[in-house]
Design a protein around this motif. Structure first.
Motif, mmCIF file in Angstrom:
data_model
loop_
_atom_site.group_PDB
_atom_site.id
_atom_site.type_symbol
_atom_site.label_atom_id
_atom_site.label_comp_id
_atom_site.label_asym_id
_atom_site.label_seq_id
_atom_site.Cartn_x
_atom_site.Cartn_y
_atom_site.Cartn_z
ATOM 1 N N ARG A 291 0.873 -1.176 0.000
ATOM 2 C CA ARG A 291 0.000 0.000 0.000
ATOM 3 C C ARG A 291 0.904 1.218 0.000
ATOM 4 O O ARG A 291 1.428 1.631 1.025
ATOM 5 N N ASP A 292 1.116 1.773 -1.182
ATOM 6 C CA ASP A 292 2.063 2.868 -1.363
ATOM 7 C C ASP A 292 1.310 4.178 -1.569
ATOM 8 O O ASP A 292 0.426 4.269 -2.430
ATOM 9 N N LEU A 293 1.671 5.191 -0.800
ATOM 10 C CA LEU A 293 1.073 6.517 -0.912
ATOM 11 C C LEU A 293 2.146 7.516 -1.316
ATOM 12 O O LEU A 293 3.212 7.586 -0.709
ATOM 13 N N ARG A 294 1.849 8.311 -2.355
ATOM 14 C CA ARG A 294 2.716 9.406 -2.781
ATOM 15 C C ARG A 294 1.865 10.673 -2.879
ATOM 16 O O ARG A 294 0.787 10.645 -3.481
ATOM 17 N N LYS A 295 2.376 11.774 -2.313
ATOM 18 C CA LYS A 295 1.575 12.993 -2.254
ATOM 19 C C LYS A 295 2.469 14.218 -2.364
ATOM 20 O O LYS A 295 3.550 14.273 -1.773
ATOM 21 N N VAL A 296 1.999 15.208 -3.127
ATOM 22 C CA VAL A 296 2.645 16.507 -3.223
ATOM 23 C C VAL A 296 1.586 17.563 -2.957
ATOM 24 O O VAL A 296 0.500 17.524 -3.559
ATOM 25 N N GLY A 297 1.872 18.510 -2.059
ATOM 26 C CA GLY A 297 0.909 19.551 -1.717
ATOM 27 C C GLY A 297 1.534 20.932 -1.756
ATOM 28 O O GLY A 297 2.718 21.108 -1.444
ATOM 29 N N LEU A 298 0.744 21.920 -2.145
ATOM 30 C CA LEU A 298 1.164 23.314 -2.187
ATOM 31 C C LEU A 298 0.261 24.112 -1.250
ATOM 32 O O LEU A 298 -0.971 23.955 -1.275
ATOM 33 N N HIS A 299 0.847 24.976 -0.407
ATOM 34 C CA HIS A 299 0.101 25.733 0.589
ATOM 35 C C HIS A 299 0.503 27.204 0.537
ATOM 36 O O HIS A 299 1.685 27.526 0.397
ATOM 37 N N TYR A 300 -0.497 28.076 0.678
ATOM 38 C CA TYR A 300 -0.240 29.515 0.790
ATOM 39 C C TYR A 300 -1.157 30.095 1.849
ATOM 40 O O TYR A 300 -2.341 29.732 1.934
ATOM 41 N N GLU A 301 -0.612 31.005 2.667
ATOM 42 C CA GLU A 301 -1.424 31.731 3.622
ATOM 43 C C GLU A 301 -0.927 33.167 3.717
ATOM 44 O O GLU A 301 0.273 33.414 3.899
ATOM 45 N N GLY A 302 -1.868 34.096 3.578
ATOM 46 C CA GLY A 302 -1.563 35.505 3.774
ATOM 47 C C GLY A 302 -2.458 36.066 4.857
ATOM 48 O O GLY A 302 -3.664 35.789 4.882
ATOM 49 N N SER A 303 -1.897 36.825 5.777
ATOM 50 C CA SER A 303 -2.674 37.362 6.893
ATOM 51 C C SER A 303 -2.610 38.881 6.897
ATOM 52 O O SER A 303 -1.674 39.491 6.360
ATOM 53 N N ASP A 304 -3.629 39.514 7.495
ATOM 54 C CA ASP A 304 -3.725 40.968 7.600
ATOM 55 C C ASP A 304 -3.547 41.631 6.234
ATOM 56 O O ASP A 304 -2.773 42.589 6.071
#
Length: 712
Positions: A291-304
């Motif tokens: 059971r092989d899992l491969r994952k790539v994720g992109l995240h952005y957060e801007g505040s105020d």
């Protein structure tokens, strides 16, 4: 309609509780004073969580039932999986469905398939009938946030039972930091090792980590399940690598973007309860070699961003899960003859999904905080199943293949309104639109499937009152929603001697939940109590083809079933977490537990025999202080549960006795900046035989777990 109520399980657990309680009392008398338990008066109710409202809200003031495990608490545990870290959360059960390497989470009696698993806010999907396993490297986890109860408004379909969000670590505070450690598990003759390098250079932060573990068959007390002291078919192993790269930018440093990647590989054996081998079956074995899992994720957060736009969050990801599953059934058709027929089924599938979420936090008025968002998920499954006798005949039957997908787009909104004095009203809504397609199938009965669209609207409403000193009162109404899995819709499952057909006509499952709660924090006493009630409709279950009347015309020589919307469920109960630091000491007695009743209704019968203990939990005594100038801690505790019973429609009544285990854990830190940490756990000290539920393998007997962590 027939009503069946289980007998009282307390009488089965009382003897073990008496012995464990006596040992606990003796140790409590030996406690001593020490350093302050929590720095600056901070308690776990002060912890900030995002998962309950998708905004930064403390556990104390959250309208939802929220539990947070931080890094310090997790580092004191020695479990081999993230799921095990959640075992003592009220309302949560850990299940493995006979495969110890594939632990899953059940919340408030709902199956693991009805719990959403998030990693850094992004969903991990799994279309098996058992639910999504929690397969994340424990050493790479920063914190875990749990919502108990329906949360489909904020966190998407599948969240009928609740949500688990696993937040992974980022870079360290200095340019280069190296972490390494390992754990030994005597109960499986197993080990786990990990290493990571992380840091921050200028505006960049990074982390690279890897782990490896291997476990043999678990040791259990001689008795009902084994006469050798080892449980065959319970070995498993994992390896994991992950990477994080982040960048902070903007004049005020109020923008952050990160890329995260991970690969997790698992193999696991599966245990079969000998009591389930009913003639003509003489043996049944399952193997999960991949059971092989491969994952790539992109995240952005801007505040105020501005006076109105307080935050912007964007994320997108792509992941693949490749699985190989085999099972073998040995049948003796004639009990008078030694002839045994062996049949092997091989299932291979690839689950691919990609999607993302956009959320904007707005504040048009000081008394209102509003979030709006969009979510998209493309979830596809390519499956192949082949069944043949062993040894294989000259002509091997062609595998059955299916290629299907579910695409979901949804919009959500929530408003927090602070009105009057000390009142906050949180109202949310979400609209789902799903499209299900079958791109290819070798099944002639499904080749004319033209696809199907479905729309659904779910809501939530929470009220919090903080006008009483050190106390928060809350009430919450929430709705849950889950679409059938692609396996349930289109795939034939062959287990033992029977076959379960997919049903393209299945409807989504829904639920409605109401709860009230109170939280108190003052004078060393912390209380978090919840009473809940939930009703679920259109539950998907297995029904005989004879009762439903429509099944494909194949596998006529096997017992035949089909998935059907035949069940409803009514669940109610109490969840409690209490601790009290004795004045003038750092001794803290505590208890966490759940009282729960769950009634399942089928076409012809209603039963409380739902594989759910009436009472379960943990109570113990913690101590923290200094010994020889070193910060140390200890925790003596009892885990216990009353009996469980299970009865499916038309099936036999099965029971498991209540149980209690006595456990002791201790640890500490030493060296400059406490760079060295250790923890040791003595589990099931009285070597009790027990099994928590029919969804879990029998528990490990007397064992030791020892962990060492180093940071440079």
């Amino acid at each position: 309609m027939t009503h069946i109520d289980p007998s009282n399980g307390l009488r089965r657990v009382r003897p073990a509780l008496r012995k464990a309680g006596l040992a606990l009392a003796l140790t409590s008398a030996c406690g001593a004073t020490g350093a302050a338990q929590a720095q600056d008066g901070v308690t776990w109710l002060d912890t900030i969580a995002v998962i309950g409202t998708r905004t930064e809200t403390s556990v104390q003031d959250n309208p939802a039932s929220v539990t947070v495990l931080d890094r310090q608490e997790m580092e004191r545990k020695t479990p081999e999986s993230v799921a095990e870290m959640l075992r003592d959360v009220p309302g949560v059960e850990v299940v493995d469905s006979s495969a110890p390497g594939m632990k899953r989470i059940s919340i408030r009696g709902e199956s693991s398939r009805r719990v959403t698993i998030l990693v850094d806010g992004q969903e991990i999907t799994d279309h098996s009938d058992y639910g999504t396993p929690v397969l994340i490297d424990p050493s790479n986890v920063e914190r875990i946030e749990v919502v108990r109860g329906p949360a489909s408004v904020l966190h998407g379909a599948k969240a009928i039972g609740g949500v688990v969000n696993i937040i992974t670590k980022r870079g360290a505070d200095k340019p280069v930091e190296v972490e390494t450690g390992g754990t030994y598990y005597s109960g499986t003759a197993g080990w786990q090792g990990w290493a990571a390098v992380s840091g921050t250079v200028g505006n960049f932060d990074y982390r690279f980590s890897g782990s490896l573990d291997d476990h043999g068959d678990r040791r259990v007390p001689d008795g009902r399940y084994t006469s050798t002291g080892r449980l065959d078919g319970t070995a498993f192993g994992n390896d994991n690598i992950s990477a994080h790269l982040g960048y902070t930018f903007g004049e005020a440093g109020n923008h952050y973007i990160a890329v995260k990647a991970m690969q997790h590989r698992l193999w696991s054996e599966s245990w079969t309860d000998p009591a389930t081998l009913v003639p003509p079956i003489v043996d049944f074995r399952i193997d999960l070699p991949k059971r092989d899992l491969r994952k790539v994720g992109l995240h952005y957060e801007g505040s105020d961003i501005s006076d109105i736009v307080r935050k912007v969050r964007l994320d997108g990801y792509y992941q693949e899960v490749d699985r190989l599953f085999t099972n073998e059934v040995a049948i003796r058709p004639n009990p008078m003859l030694p002839v045994i027929q062996l049949t092997r089924t091989v299932s291979e599938d690839a689950n691919t999904n990609w999607g993302g979420t956009a959320q904007v936090d707005l504040q048009f008025h000081p008394d209102h905080y509003t979030i709006v968002g969009l979510h998209y998920l493309d979830d596809s499954l390519a499956a192949s199943k082949a069944t043949a006798p062993v040894p294989a005949p000259p002509i091997v039957p062609a595998p059955v293949t299916d290629d299907a997908s579910i695409r979901t787009i949804s919009a959500f909104a929530q408003n927090e309104w602070s009105f009057a004095d000390d009142f906050k009203l949180t109202a949310g809504a979400r609209y789902y639109h799903t499209r299900t397609d079958l791109a290819h199938t070798s099944d002639p009965d499904r080749q004319d499937y033209a696809g199907r669209s479905d729309g659904r609207f779910v809501t939530s409403l929470g009220l919090v009152y903080t006008g009483i000193g050190n106390t928060t009162l809350r009430a919450l109404y929430s709705e849950g929603y889950i679409t059938p899995t692609l396996f349930q819709l289109f795939s034939d499952s062959i287990a033992r001697e029977r076959v379960i057909f997919g049903n393209p006509a299945l409807k989504p499952e829904t639920s409605r939940n109401a709860e009230i709660g109170a939280r108190y924090d003052a004078g060393g006493l912390i209380v978090d109590a919840t009473a809940f009630y939930s009703e679920a409709q259109d539950y998907i279950t297995r029904a005989t083809c004879a009762s439903v009347g429509t099944c494909p015309g194949r596998y006529l020589t096997r017992p035949r079933f089909i998935y059907d919307n035949a069940n409803t469920a009514r669940t109610y109960g109490l969840e409690l977490a209490v601790e009290y630091t004795l004045p003038g000491t750092t001794l803290t007695p505590y208890v966490t537990g759940t009282w729960m009743r769950r009634e399942l209704t089928f076409d012809t019968v209603s039963t409380y025999h739902s594989n759910t203990p009436a009472l379960s939990g943990r109570f113990g005594l913690r101590w923290e202080g200094e010994l020889a100038g070193r910060n140390v801690w200890s925790d003596l505790y009892v885990r216990a549960a009353t009996m469980v019973s299970e009865q499916e429609e038309g099936g036999p009544l099965r029971r498991l006795p209540g149980w209690a285990t006595l456990n002791l854990a201790f640890g500490g830190a030493f060296g400059e900046d406490e760079k060295y940490r250790f923890s040791v756990a003595f589990n099931n000290i009285l070597d009790k035989e027990y099994r928590s539920s029919f969804d879990e393998v029998p528990g490990i007997g007397r064992s030791v777990e020892a962990t060492v962590r180093m940071k440079f």
